[in-house]
Write a protein that holds these residues in place. Sequence first.
Motif, PDB file in Angstrom:
ATOM      1  N   ILE A   7       0.862  -1.187   0.000  1.00  0.00           N
ATOM      2  CA  ILE A   7       0.000   0.000   0.000  1.00  0.00           C
ATOM      3  C   ILE A   7       0.898   1.236   0.000  1.00  0.00           C
ATOM      4  N   ASP A   8       0.680   2.088  -0.969  1.00  0.00           N
ATOM      5  CA  ASP A   8       1.462   3.327  -1.049  1.00  0.00           C
ATOM      6  C   ASP A   8       0.539   4.490  -0.692  1.00  0.00           C
ATOM      7  N   ARG A   9       0.736   5.012   0.487  1.00  0.00           N
ATOM      8  CA  ARG A   9      -0.192   6.059   0.952  1.00  0.00           C
ATOM      9  C   ARG A   9       0.041   7.391   0.234  1.00  0.00           C
ATOM     10  N   SER A  12      -1.347   8.334  -6.131  1.00  0.00           N
ATOM     11  CA  SER A  12      -2.535   9.080  -6.561  1.00  0.00           C
ATOM     12  C   SER A  12      -3.762   8.162  -6.589  1.00  0.00           C
ATOM     13  N   LEU A  13      -3.516   6.822  -6.577  1.00  0.00           N
ATOM     14  CA  LEU A  13      -4.648   5.883  -6.563  1.00  0.00           C
ATOM     15  C   LEU A  13      -5.164   5.742  -5.143  1.00  0.00           C
ATOM     16  N   ASN A  14      -6.488   5.651  -5.010  1.00  0.00           N
ATOM     17  CA  ASN A  14      -6.990   5.471  -3.639  1.00  0.00           C
ATOM     18  C   ASN A  14      -6.705   4.046  -3.146  1.00  0.00           C
ATOM     19  N   LEU A  15      -6.844   3.820  -1.852  1.00  0.00           N
ATOM     20  CA  LEU A  15      -6.444   2.544  -1.235  1.00  0.00           C
ATOM     21  C   LEU A  15      -7.235   1.376  -1.817  1.00  0.00           C
ATOM     22  N   GLN A  16      -8.517   1.596  -1.986  1.00  0.00           N
ATOM     23  CA  GLN A  16      -9.401   0.529  -2.484  1.00  0.00           C
ATOM     24  C   GLN A  16      -8.941   0.085  -3.891  1.00  0.00           C
ATOM     25  N   THR A  17      -8.580   1.062  -4.742  1.00  0.00           N
ATOM     26  CA  THR A  17      -8.118   0.727  -6.099  1.00  0.00           C
ATOM     27  C   THR A  17      -6.789  -0.014  -6.045  1.00  0.00           C
ATOM     28  N   GLN A  18      -5.914   0.406  -5.149  1.00  0.00           N
ATOM     29  CA  GLN A  18      -4.612  -0.284  -5.035  1.00  0.00           C
ATOM     30  C   GLN A  18      -4.821  -1.750  -4.673  1.00  0.00           C
ATOM     31  N   VAL A  19      -5.708  -2.005  -3.704  1.00  0.00           N
ATOM     32  CA  VAL A  19      -5.957  -3.402  -3.287  1.00  0.00           C
ATOM     33  C   VAL A  19      -6.570  -4.173  -4.454  1.00  0.00           C
ATOM     34  N   PHE A  20      -7.570  -3.587  -5.088  1.00  0.00           N
ATOM     35  CA  PHE A  20      -8.237  -4.237  -6.216  1.00  0.00           C
ATOM     36  C   PHE A  20      -7.221  -4.605  -7.315  1.00  0.00           C
ATOM     37  N   GLU A  21      -6.391  -3.639  -7.691  1.00  0.00           N
ATOM     38  CA  GLU A  21      -5.489  -3.859  -8.832  1.00  0.00           C
ATOM     39  C   GLU A  21      -4.420  -4.892  -8.518  1.00  0.00           C
ATOM     40  N   GLN A  22      -3.955  -4.871  -7.282  1.00  0.00           N
ATOM     41  CA  GLN A  22      -2.864  -5.816  -6.963  1.00  0.00           C
ATOM     42  C   GLN A  22      -3.388  -7.249  -6.863  1.00  0.00           C
ATOM     43  N   ILE A  23      -4.597  -7.414  -6.313  1.00  0.00           N
ATOM     44  CA  ILE A  23      -5.155  -8.785  -6.255  1.00  0.00           C
ATOM     45  C   ILE A  23      -5.473  -9.258  -7.674  1.00  0.00           C
ATOM     46  N   ARG A  24      -6.039  -8.378  -8.468  1.00  0.00           N
ATOM     47  CA  ARG A  24      -6.376  -8.724  -9.860  1.00  0.00           C
ATOM     48  C   ARG A  24      -5.114  -9.140 -10.626  1.00  0.00           C
ATOM     49  N   ALA A  58     -13.068  -3.150  -2.323  1.00  0.00           N
ATOM     50  CA  ALA A  58     -12.124  -3.749  -3.285  1.00  0.00           C
ATOM     51  C   ALA A  58     -12.584  -5.157  -3.655  1.00  0.00           C
ATOM     52  N   LEU A  59     -12.999  -5.944  -2.649  1.00  0.00           N
ATOM     53  CA  LEU A  59     -13.444  -7.325  -2.914  1.00  0.00           C
ATOM     54  C   LEU A  59     -14.742  -7.329  -3.714  1.00  0.00           C
ATOM     55  N   ALA A  60     -15.625  -6.366  -3.398  1.00  0.00           N
ATOM     56  CA  ALA A  60     -16.901  -6.305  -4.124  1.00  0.00           C
ATOM     57  C   ALA A  60     -16.633  -6.033  -5.598  1.00  0.00           C
TER      58      ALA A  60
END
Length: 510
Positions: A7-9, A12-24, A58-60
């Motif tokens: 997680i990079d605080r 520019s991407l919000n946290l939810q997008t970071q989690v989504f993109e990395q799992i994807r 992110a999971l949704a």
Amino acid sequence: MQLPIDIDRNSSLNLQTQVFEQIRAMILAGQLRAGQRLPSSRHLCQQLQVSRITITLALARLADEGYIDTAKSVGTFVSREIPEQALHAIQGNLVHKTPPDLVAQIRSRLPEIRSHSLVNQHAPRTGIDFWVGRPDARSFPLRTWTRLTNKRLLSAGSALTEYRDPTGVPELRDAIANHLRPARGIIAEPEQIIITGGCQEALNLVSRMLLAPGTDAIVESPGYAGASYLFESYGARLHHIRVDEKGLDVAQLPDVAGAVAYVTPSHQYPMGYTLPLDRRLELLAWAVRTDSYIVEDDYDSDFRYVGSPLAALKALDRANRVFYVGTFSKCLGAGLRLGYIVVPPELMPIARRYKALMNYGQPWLEQAVLADFMNTGGYARHLRKIRQHYRGKRDALLKALDLRFGQTVTIGAEAGMHMVWRTPNHLPPASEIVARVLNCGVGVYDLSPRSAVITSGAPENDRYLIFGYSSLSEKQISMGIERLADELEKTHVLARTRVLAATASKQRVL
Ligand SMILES: Cc1ncc(COP(=O)(O)O)c(C=O)c1O
């Protein structure tokens, strides 16, 4: 399970997008496989130090886009429904395959890739398989081993969690030193012994110590490919020295300084000759004269059926020129991966450091159990028992060959777990026999790399067949030879042999 998500605080991407993109990305790259369970959202919150709502969203989104499935009160899983084609299309963009020339560059360091014949040794073979050097799985002392293992585990203390002396468990090194004295005539201190991952690792250890690119390495011809390929892989200059009817022809040893000679004097691999005393002394004198070292591989010396065994070459080594290598692969099982090396005392501190570099020692439990097995008399009893079994199998093989082929010429039957049959001249070449009998479910071996053998390709080599007999029952052995003979008879090549067999004397010189 923790997912490798960063997680990079400051992103520019919000946290939810970071989690989504990395799992994807992990799913598309195959790091997370179809059907694999994901950590719970609570677990992800704790790991990433983000809010529950961030993870839930992110999971949704992953679920909405078909990457994951959520089964209520069961868990969240990577979807099995991602269409293969779509996956490949996207993976094509994401995955950077190792460039072929990089793979080729790495492969070129392997000696001519011939070592594949060693890797393939475990490939499933045929019904009645005379493959060399395999103990009988039915003879493994399973009950005693289980009892000793349980006992050791119950009193393990920190033995399973601490780093120990890389040279091995002291009780096992003691037990080996005690075994070698009466059995092989070797007087070695336990402090000279290193427990290794079989003979192969012992050979690696010696190679790391003694070989540099261009070092002269002497091997037997025919000889053990596991040693030759290894020395080549260290860049050694190989000298293939002929094996004659007495073993290594020591008169042919090259006059080079600082060489390493690998030998199997007790039961030459694969030919089975025992190197006589005069040649042993000459070999030792050569090592002293040329400042060289000898590696003695005593791989199957526990089995001797005729006469008393010659002491090991190491037992004659007054100048500390011999590294003695032993293995438990033959008397117990190769799956244990336990062997040892007796190192000349002055080289022991160096060898110890190399061993630490290689793997910091063998697994404690197997070593400790083996030590107990040896120290409580179980090992000696086991050896006595299997020696008797193997002698029976050896006799069954000799008898079966005699019965179908007349008076047969065999080599190396007085010791070990295999013998070599010199086929009569009217039979087809050994390589042809191997191929033909394979079709009727019998595996026999010639002097080719598929038998872990390296040869100079002398024409008479095609008259030798190798028979390992230790892993087969006596019944399988006689059936195997029956089938072999029947197959050859089909084309009438045995017509002459049968007449000979009927009249041949059953006398054999061993
Ligand atoms: C000549 C020789 N040395 C050693 C070995 C055994 O090696 P390891 O102890 O690595 O199983 C074999 C196995 O086939 C062999 O033929």
